[in-house]
Design an enzyme around this catalytic site. Structure first.
Site, PDB file in Angstrom:
ATOM      1  N   ASP A 154       0.848  -1.195   0.000  1.00 20.13           N
ATOM      2  CA  ASP A 154       0.000   0.000   0.000  1.00 20.13           C
ATOM      3  C   ASP A 154       0.882   1.243   0.000  1.00 20.13           C
ATOM      4  OD1 ASP A 154      -3.224   0.189   0.644  1.00 20.13           O
ATOM      5  OD2 ASP A 154      -2.154   2.048   1.100  1.00 20.13           O
ATOM      6  N   ASP A 166       3.960   3.282  -4.078  1.00 19.74           N
ATOM      7  CA  ASP A 166       2.951   3.999  -4.862  1.00 19.74           C
ATOM      8  C   ASP A 166       2.877   3.257  -6.195  1.00 19.74           C
ATOM      9  OD1 ASP A 166       1.596   5.631  -6.656  1.00 19.74           O
ATOM     10  OD2 ASP A 166       2.352   7.491  -5.779  1.00 19.74           O
ATOM     11  N   VAL A 167       1.736   2.620  -6.455  1.00 21.62           N
ATOM     12  CA  VAL A 167       1.657   1.728  -7.614  1.00 21.62           C
ATOM     13  C   VAL A 167       1.668   2.472  -8.949  1.00 21.62           C
ATOM     14  CG1 VAL A 167       0.524  -0.163  -6.396  1.00 21.62           C
ATOM     15  CG2 VAL A 167      -0.871   1.624  -7.474  1.00 21.62           C
ATOM     16  N   TYR A 179     -13.025   8.484 -13.290  1.00 26.39           N
ATOM     17  CA  TYR A 179     -13.141   7.168 -12.634  1.00 26.39           C
ATOM     18  C   TYR A 179     -13.775   6.163 -13.606  1.00 26.39           C
ATOM     19  CZ  TYR A 179     -14.242   3.697  -9.033  1.00 26.39           C
ATOM     20  OH  TYR A 179     -14.334   2.540  -8.287  1.00 26.39           O
ATOM     21  N   THR A 210     -17.246   0.574   1.802  1.00 30.72           N
ATOM     22  CA  THR A 210     -15.855   0.534   2.259  1.00 30.72           C
ATOM     23  C   THR A 210     -15.437   1.957   2.657  1.00 30.72           C
ATOM     24  OG1 THR A 210     -14.876   1.044   0.113  1.00 30.72           O
ATOM     25  CG2 THR A 210     -15.337  -1.280   0.562  1.00 30.72           C
TER      26      THR A 210
HETATM   27  P1  NAD Z   1      -9.756   1.713  -0.199  1.00 31.09           P
HETATM   28  O1  NAD Z   1      -9.420   3.105  -0.500  1.00 31.09           O
HETATM   29  O2  NAD Z   1     -10.254   1.342   1.151  1.00 31.09           O
HETATM   30  O3  NAD Z   1      -8.520   0.820  -0.542  1.00 31.09           O
HETATM   31  C1  NAD Z   1      -7.640   1.154  -1.536  1.00 31.09           C
HETATM   32  C2  NAD Z   1      -6.231   1.188  -0.970  1.00 31.09           C
HETATM   33  O4  NAD Z   1      -5.400   1.650  -2.027  1.00 31.09           O
HETATM   34  C3  NAD Z   1      -6.026   2.166   0.207  1.00 31.09           C
HETATM   35  O5  NAD Z   1      -5.420   1.463   1.282  1.00 31.09           O
HETATM   36  C4  NAD Z   1      -5.095   3.233  -0.350  1.00 31.09           C
HETATM   37  O6  NAD Z   1      -4.142   3.708   0.604  1.00 31.09           O
HETATM   38  C5  NAD Z   1      -4.413   2.484  -1.451  1.00 31.09           C
HETATM   39  N1  NAD Z   1      -3.869   3.365  -2.472  1.00 31.09           N
HETATM   40  C6  NAD Z   1      -4.438   4.459  -3.011  1.00 31.09           C
HETATM   41  N2  NAD Z   1      -3.615   5.007  -3.915  1.00 31.09           N
HETATM   42  C7  NAD Z   1      -2.502   4.227  -3.947  1.00 31.09           C
HETATM   43  C8  NAD Z   1      -1.308   4.260  -4.687  1.00 31.09           C
HETATM   44  N3  NAD Z   1      -1.068   5.213  -5.586  1.00 31.09           N
HETATM   45  N4  NAD Z   1      -0.386   3.294  -4.471  1.00 31.09           N
HETATM   46  C9  NAD Z   1      -0.605   2.316  -3.555  1.00 31.09           C
HETATM   47  N5  NAD Z   1      -1.722   2.224  -2.825  1.00 31.09           N
HETATM   48  C10 NAD Z   1      -2.665   3.186  -3.020  1.00 31.09           C
HETATM   49  O7  NAD Z   1     -10.798   1.373  -1.328  1.00 31.09           O
HETATM   50  P2  NAD Z   1     -11.843   0.220  -1.630  1.00 31.09           P
HETATM   51  O8  NAD Z   1     -13.195   0.774  -1.536  1.00 31.09           O
HETATM   52  O9  NAD Z   1     -11.522  -1.012  -0.884  1.00 31.09           O
HETATM   53  O10 NAD Z   1     -11.593   0.054  -3.158  1.00 31.09           O
HETATM   54  C11 NAD Z   1     -10.684  -0.846  -3.653  1.00 31.09           C
HETATM   55  C12 NAD Z   1     -10.964  -1.023  -5.119  1.00 31.09           C
HETATM   56  O11 NAD Z   1     -12.341  -1.328  -5.335  1.00 31.09           O
HETATM   57  C13 NAD Z   1     -10.675   0.228  -5.956  1.00 31.09           C
HETATM   58  O12 NAD Z   1     -10.065  -0.135  -7.164  1.00 31.09           O
HETATM   59  C14 NAD Z   1     -12.055   0.791  -6.222  1.00 31.09           C
HETATM   60  O13 NAD Z   1     -12.113   1.569  -7.390  1.00 31.09           O
HETATM   61  C15 NAD Z   1     -12.855  -0.484  -6.331  1.00 31.09           C
HETATM   62  N6  NAD Z   1     -14.284  -0.286  -6.175  1.00 31.09           N
HETATM   63  C16 NAD Z   1     -14.806   0.122  -4.985  1.00 31.09           C
HETATM   64  C17 NAD Z   1     -16.178   0.327  -4.883  1.00 31.09           C
HETATM   65  C18 NAD Z   1     -16.816   0.790  -3.608  1.00 31.09           C
HETATM   66  O14 NAD Z   1     -18.035   1.062  -3.631  1.00 31.09           O
HETATM   67  N7  NAD Z   1     -16.080   0.897  -2.513  1.00 31.09           N
HETATM   68  C19 NAD Z   1     -17.009   0.117  -5.989  1.00 31.09           C
HETATM   69  C20 NAD Z   1     -16.435  -0.287  -7.170  1.00 31.09           C
HETATM   70  C21 NAD Z   1     -15.081  -0.493  -7.247  1.00 31.09           C
END
Ligand code: NAD
Length: 267
Positions: A41, A67-68, A160, A195
């Site tokens: 992360d 940072d990915v 997005y 989330t």
């Molecule tokens: P989250 O933000 O809780 O988790 C994502 C993690 O990615 C976080 O820990 C953040 O620190 C990390 N992150 C952000 N930018 C980064 C970077 N540049 N390098 C490394 N790490 C980084 O989010 P989530 O809700 O669990 O979402 C995860 C995935 O699910 C995402 O791809 C999101 O688009 C997708 N998604 C979520 C939802 C929703 O409703 N929550 C719906 C559709 C899709």
């Protein structure tokens, strides 16, 4: 123990808030199923939180900061995974960020950042992981997209939706190129999931956190949003040999949301 003896590299395995996001749930579930997990992360404290939860359950996990969207970071964590375990059986590209706004409201920098984090990250991870999977004779890649990639999601975040549509196309092409090499590439399209990620960018749009949660629940055919574990269980299936004849799919985890019209409160 569906991932026994497997090594899983989970990118975005922390959580932006105190709760459990999709990546953290995947990392924990994979470890419960026997995988040795490398939790990556941008926020190392959050990755370490995931690691501690896994260790507390008796699982195996290493935490790495990266940072990915930065090529050198991605290369470093892939190298660390190989140095530590000698292989990568499962790659999860879970990182995703959202910026509110259409073409007029969004800055060019915000547009680029969303694409770098949501799409280029997957290109970079695949660039460095695929040669190892090929050498090993196989692997499974799970890319996290969104229902917003295929339809209007009720919120004006054009970067997005467009970036997640690019994720679908990227996944399809890699899946086909590597199908004969026993490397499967599948995409999950979560719908509305409760989330920590949704709180910061979306609560303003919906008029506060509790109003947002109520409205998002009401939009779902089931009457409530999904939870991170729902996405994690889908990822487990796609990561494990249970799905050995499944590649190139876009699996919706949305409680049927794709089947109905989403009516936003305001636009
Ligand atoms: P989250 O933000 O809780 O988790 C994502 C993690 O990615 C976080 O820990 C953040 O620190 C990390 N992150 C952000 N930018 C980064 C970077 N540049 N390098 C490394 N790490 C980084 O989010 P989530 O809700 O669990 O979402 C995860 C995935 O699910 C995402 O791809 C999101 O688009 C997708 N998604 C979520 C939802 C929703 O409703 N929550 C719906 C559709 C899709």
């Amino acid at each position: 123990m569906r991932l026994k003896n497997k090594v899983a590299l989970v990118l975005g395995a922390g959580s932006v808030g105190a709760g459990i996001g999709n990546g953290r749930a995947m990392a924990m579930l994979f470890a419960r199923e026997g995988a040795r997990v490398v939790a990556v992360d941008r926020d190392i404290t959050s990755a370490q939180d995931t690691r501690e939860r896994i260790l507390a359950e008796g699982g195996h996990c290493e935490a790495e900061q990266a940072d990915v969207s930065v090529a050198a970071d991605v290369r470093r964590v892939v190298d660390a995974c190989i140095a530590g375990f000698g292989r990568i059986d499962v790659l999860v590209n879970n990182v995703g960020i959202a910026e509110l706004g259409g073409p007029v409201e969004l800055s060019e920098e915000a547009w680029d950042r969303v694409f770098d984090v949501n799409v280029k990250s997957m290109f970079l991870a695949c660039k460095h992981v695929l040669p190892h999977m090929e050498r090993q004779g196989g692997g499974a890649i799970v890319n996290v997209s969104s229902l917003a990639s295929v339809r209007w999601a009720g919120v004006p975040y054009v970067s997005y939706g467009a970036s997640k549509a690019a994720v679908n196309g990227f996944s399809r092409y890699v899946a086909m190129q590597y199908a004969r090499k026993n490397i499967r590439v599948n995409t999950i399209l979560p719908g509305l999931i409760n989330t920590p990620m949704i709180v910061e960018p979306l609560s303003k749009f919906y008029g506060g956190v509790s109003s947002m949660l109520a409205q998002r629940d009401a939009m779902c055919p089931t009457g409530s949003m999904g939870e991170a574990w729902d996405v994690a269980h889908a990822a487990l299936y796609l990561a494990s040999d249970d799905s050995k004849y499944v590649t190139g799919v876009e699996l919706m985890v949305d409680g049927g949301l794709a089947q109905q019209v989403i009516t936003p409160a305001t636009i």
